[in-house]
Structures are given as structure tokens and as C-alpha cells.
Scaffold this active site. Structure first.
Site, PDB file in Angstrom:
ATOM      1  N   ASN A 299      -9.184   1.700   9.966  1.00  0.00           N
ATOM      2  CA  ASN A 299      -8.297   1.479  11.096  1.00  0.00           C
ATOM      3  C   ASN A 299      -8.816   2.213  12.323  1.00  0.00           C
ATOM      4  OD1 ASN A 299      -4.670   1.301  11.514  1.00  0.00           O
ATOM      5  ND2 ASN A 299      -6.271   1.137  13.027  1.00  0.00           N
ATOM      6  N   THR A 300      -8.704   3.541  12.319  1.00  0.00           N
ATOM      7  CA  THR A 300      -9.034   4.338  13.498  1.00  0.00           C
ATOM      8  C   THR A 300     -10.471   4.134  13.957  1.00  0.00           C
ATOM      9  OG1 THR A 300      -7.464   5.996  12.713  1.00  0.00           O
ATOM     10  CG2 THR A 300      -8.953   6.657  14.476  1.00  0.00           C
TER      11      THR A 300
ATOM     12  N   LYS B  27       0.878  -1.173   0.000  1.00  0.00           N
ATOM     13  CA  LYS B  27       0.000   0.000   0.000  1.00  0.00           C
ATOM     14  C   LYS B  27       0.913   1.221   0.000  1.00  0.00           C
ATOM     15  CE  LYS B  27      -3.201   2.721   2.661  1.00  0.00           C
ATOM     16  NZ  LYS B  27      -3.628   3.041   4.045  1.00  0.00           N
TER      17      LYS B  27
ATOM     18  N   GLY C 109      -7.958   9.389   9.632  1.00  0.00           N
ATOM     19  CA  GLY C 109      -8.273   9.492  11.047  1.00  0.00           C
ATOM     20  C   GLY C 109      -9.298  10.542  11.411  1.00  0.00           C
TER      21      GLY C 109
ATOM     22  N   ALA D  14      -9.415   5.752   4.198  1.00  0.00           N
ATOM     23  CA  ALA D  14      -9.229   6.949   5.026  1.00  0.00           C
ATOM     24  C   ALA D  14     -10.488   7.786   5.153  1.00  0.00           C
ATOM     25  CB  ALA D  14      -8.092   7.817   4.506  1.00  0.00           C
ATOM     26  N   GLY D  15     -10.740   8.224   6.389  1.00  0.00           N
ATOM     27  CA  GLY D  15     -11.815   9.157   6.669  1.00  0.00           C
ATOM     28  C   GLY D  15     -13.123   8.548   7.109  1.00  0.00           C
TER      29      GLY D  15
END
EC number: 2.8.1.10
Length: 257
Positions: free
Chosen positions: A206-207, A96, A157, A184-185
Site C-alpha cells: 500500500n504505502t 483480512k 508503512g 507490510a514493510g
């Protein structure tokens, strides 16, 4: 089932492995999510140490495929070096690719991204590029040898969810045969449903999971939301209308005069 570089996977959720309260919590989140792929950030200071060794052993025990990333790299040379190290450590050509261009927003440096993708595909890497929803950049990445695109929907994040739905919709329409993973986001399961309803192939998180009060339960919730969005897209959803349309039939209805 999604197909990434000729590899078929069962789950449409890719899960990051950072910021979990403990290795045990991470392991349970991975299991509850049903994911086939986890992303791992390679760090020189842990790759050969006891902490890094224990972490990598945990990942192996989970039986999932590793997608190493170049998180935190701000230059092409740094990203390429990290990718080469990751291939040696994990024994995979998958990478990635992240080349960060702005410290505060963590927005991708799309110029460096294209350059890095060209270098790495030339070395036999199978690149998953973290990019924006810019169609021209996407085309350049495909020309550089990428066979998957990973557009963001908001800053890493931020948990803001899709900020440019029309841009994501346009990318899906422009590249109907290219695997697209929103990266992301994403902050809530409903955000994941939204992008899957657009016809995207998968979501990377992830977050939103690691930072939840109960990461394992949240991982499972995201899996259900992603599956629901994918199923809804396949079922063919109604398009919004400007005016009301009666849903109750009027045949046989009494008429009063």
C-alpha cells in the site's frame, strides 16, 4: 497461478487503497499494476455516506475483487464486528484480519489474532490473517481454520524491507503447501523481489505505491519485480558460496612457463 480459498487469481500483487493523492491516481495505479485484488478498510463514518459510496463505486468500476480488512482494530471484539459489517457491505466472506497489539509498531496481537480467526472461520469467513513470522503462531492460525498466512517483513508503512529473511525462509519451508503472502514493510521493488525469490506466493502493498512520486509507475514497477522474483525462484537460483568459482573455462588456455 495463486489460489486463495479455491479462487485463482492472475496477479501476485495485492494492492491497498489508502493514502493515494486522489481517486484518479488510485484508479490508474490499480490499472497499471494489473492486480486482481485490492484491500479496503471499512469505516463506519464513510460506509453509508456520500464519500464512502463514491469510493466503493470506484472500486466496483475497476472490476477487481475486494479484500476488506479490519485495520485499526485493537481488540478481538472490534475486529469481529468490523468483519461482520464488511461482509454486509461488500458481500464477501473474505476478510483480512488485523488485531493490532502495539500502538507504535502496529505489531499484531497474535493471541487475539488466533482467537479472532477461530471465531470468524466458525462463522464462514475466509480469513487472511496479518501475522508475524512466528512458526508456532502460524500453526495455531492454520488450526483455527485459516488457509492463507500473511506474515509481515517489517512494521506497517516502515518501508524497511525484509528484516528477518531467515524467518521468512523458514516459514516457507515449514508450510510448503500453504499460500503465503508477505504483508507490510515493503518499501522498494527490490524488497518484493527478495521475498518472492524465497518462494512466497504474493505480496501485499500500500504505502510503497501510494506514497511514491508517481504511484501508477511504481505499481507497475512492483508488478515487474514480483514477477521477476517468482520466475527466479522457479528457475532455480545458485546458492551462495564461500569461495570463488571460475566462470571462464580453462580448456585451451595458453600456459606460459
Amino acid at each position: 497461478m495463486p489460489l486463495f480459498y479455491e479462487t485463482e487469481v492472475r496477479s501476485r500483487l495485492l494492492l491497498g487503497t489508502a493514502r493515494y493523492p486522489s481517486p484518479a491516481v488510485l484508479a490508474e495505479a490499480v490499472r497499471r499494476s494489473g492486480t486482481d485484488i485490492v484491500t479496503v478498510s471499512l469505516r463506519r463514518e464513510t460506509a453509508g455516506g456520500r464519500q464512502g459510496g463514491a469510493f466503493f463505486e470506484l472500486i466496483r468500476e475497476l472490476g477487481v475483487r475486494v479484500l476488506p480488512n479490519t485495520a485499526g482494530c485493537h481488540s478481538v471484539s472490534e475486529a469481529v464486528l468490523t468483519a461482520r459489517m464488511a461482509r454486509e457491505v461488500f458481500g464477501t466472506d473474505w476478510i483480512k484480519l488485523e488485531v493490532i497489539g502495539h500502538q507504535d509498531t502496529l505489531q499484531p496481537d497474535v493471541f487475539g489474532l488466533v482467537e479472532g480467526a477461530r471465531i470468524l472461520t466458525g462463522e464462514g469467513f475466509q480469513v487472511f490473517p496479518y501475522t508475524t513470522d512466528d512458526l508456532v503462531v502460524a500453526e495455531r492460525l492454520l488450526e483455527a481454520g485459516c488457509q492463507v498466512l500473511m506474515p509481515w517483513c517489517a512494521p506497517i508503512g516502515s518501508a524497511m524491507g525484509p528484516q528477518n529473511v531467515q524467518g521468512l525462509r523458514a516459514m516457507r519451508a515449514e508450510f510448503p503447501d500453504v499460500p503465503l503472502i508477505v504483508d507490510a514493510g515493503i518499501g522498494r521493488p527490490s524488497h518484493a523481489t527478495t521475498v518472492m525469490e524465497l518462494g512466497y506466493d504474493a505480496v501485499l502493498l500500500n504505502t510503497a505505491v501510494a506514497g511514491a512520486a508517481d504511484p501508477a509507475a511504481m505499481a507497475e514497477a512492483f508488478t515487474k519485480a514480483i514477477d521477476a522474483g517468482h520466475a527466479a525462484h522457479g528457475a532455480g537460483m545458485l546458492e551462495p558460496r564461500d569461495m570463488a568459482v571460475p566462470s571462464t573455462p580453462v580448456i585451451g588456455k595458453a600456459v606460459f612457463s
